[in-house]
Write an enzyme that holds these catalytic residues in place. Structure first.
Site, PDB file in Angstrom:
ATOM      1  N   ARG A  85      38.734  37.123  36.832  1.00  0.00           N
ATOM      2  CA  ARG A  85      38.042  36.400  38.114  1.00  0.00           C
ATOM      3  C   ARG A  85      38.502  38.021  39.074  1.00  0.00           C
ATOM      4  NH1 ARG A  85      41.021  32.131  41.175  1.00  0.00           N
ATOM      5  NH2 ARG A  85      39.638  32.322  43.275  1.00  0.00           N
ATOM      6  N   ARG A  96      35.801  29.558  38.239  1.00  0.00           N
ATOM      7  CA  ARG A  96      36.439  30.574  37.656  1.00  0.00           C
ATOM      8  C   ARG A  96      37.237  30.654  36.862  1.00  0.00           C
ATOM      9  NH1 ARG A  96      40.087  28.231  42.652  1.00  0.00           N
ATOM     10  NH2 ARG A  96      37.885  28.492  43.462  1.00  0.00           N
ATOM     11  N   ASP A  99      42.460  30.534  37.648  1.00  0.00           N
ATOM     12  CA  ASP A  99      43.096  30.618  39.063  1.00  0.00           C
ATOM     13  C   ASP A  99      44.433  30.741  38.893  1.00  0.00           C
ATOM     14  OD1 ASP A  99      43.269  30.497  41.574  1.00  0.00           O
ATOM     15  OD2 ASP A  99      42.651  27.626  41.700  1.00  0.00           O
ATOM     16  N   ASP A 101      47.866  30.054  41.099  1.00  0.00           N
ATOM     17  CA  ASP A 101      48.811  29.919  42.267  1.00  0.00           C
ATOM     18  C   ASP A 101      50.044  29.436  42.044  1.00  0.00           C
ATOM     19  OD1 ASP A 101      46.426  30.112  44.060  1.00  0.00           O
ATOM     20  OD2 ASP A 101      45.675  27.684  43.222  1.00  0.00           O
TER      21      ASP A 101
END
Length: 167
Positions: A85, A96, A99, A101
């Site tokens: 990424r 993607r 990810d 977070d």
């Protein structure tokens, strides 16, 4: 040690393989940052925003760590890069390889140009709340003063909840 809850998502192959293989490998890498104390099932979700892309595989994990939030973000970005990424390129909300977070970091509230904790849009996203509610239903969002299960219930009453399939 604090418990940090993270959202994971992927919808295209990475150097590790399929999105499922990528998420499996990413969870192993997260174990290097602390003890993985909880891990949700995988959920297949429709994309949000940019719709012309493959479905996502989403999950949530809890890790116990002593790493401060800003340093943790740096580690997460490094893991994302390891799996292909590059946040500086690509379509916003587009496909993607991985990810990661930070959703919640204990009961901390933090706002910097690089990082906002709790995640500013977590209460609006079923693809975040459904897996998080599986592993941490009673954890309270420190800004909204509502549990994860309450946030999910609010979302399902206020908005159309995205279709998801538990895997």
């Amino acid at each position: 040690m604090e418990i940090v809850y993270l959202a994971l998502g992927a919808n295209i192959d990475s150097p590790a393989g399929s999105p499922r293989e990528t998420l499996d490998a990413a969870v192993l890498r997260l174990g290097e940052l602390g003890r993985v104390s909880a891990r949700s099932s995988y959920y297949t979700t429709q994309p949000v925003g940019f719709a012309d892309q493959p479905v996502f595989l989403n999950a949530a994990v809890g890790i116990e760590t002593e790493i401060d939030p800003q340093s943790l973000l740096g580690h997460l970005l490094k893991i994302e890069r390891h799996f292909g990424r590059d946040r500086s390129h690509g379509i916003p909300n587009g496909p993607r390889t991985l990810d990661l977070d930070i959703l919640l970091y204990g009961d901390r509230v933090l706002s910097t140009p690089e990082l906002e904790i709790p995640h500013p849009r977590m209460a609006e996203r079923a693809f975040v709340l459904v897996p998080l509610a599986e592993i941490a239903p009673e954890v309270v969002h420190p800004r909204l003063n509502r549990s994860v299960s309450q946030l999910l219930k609010d979302l399902s009453q206020d908005k159309e909840v995205l279709a998801y399939d538990r895997q």
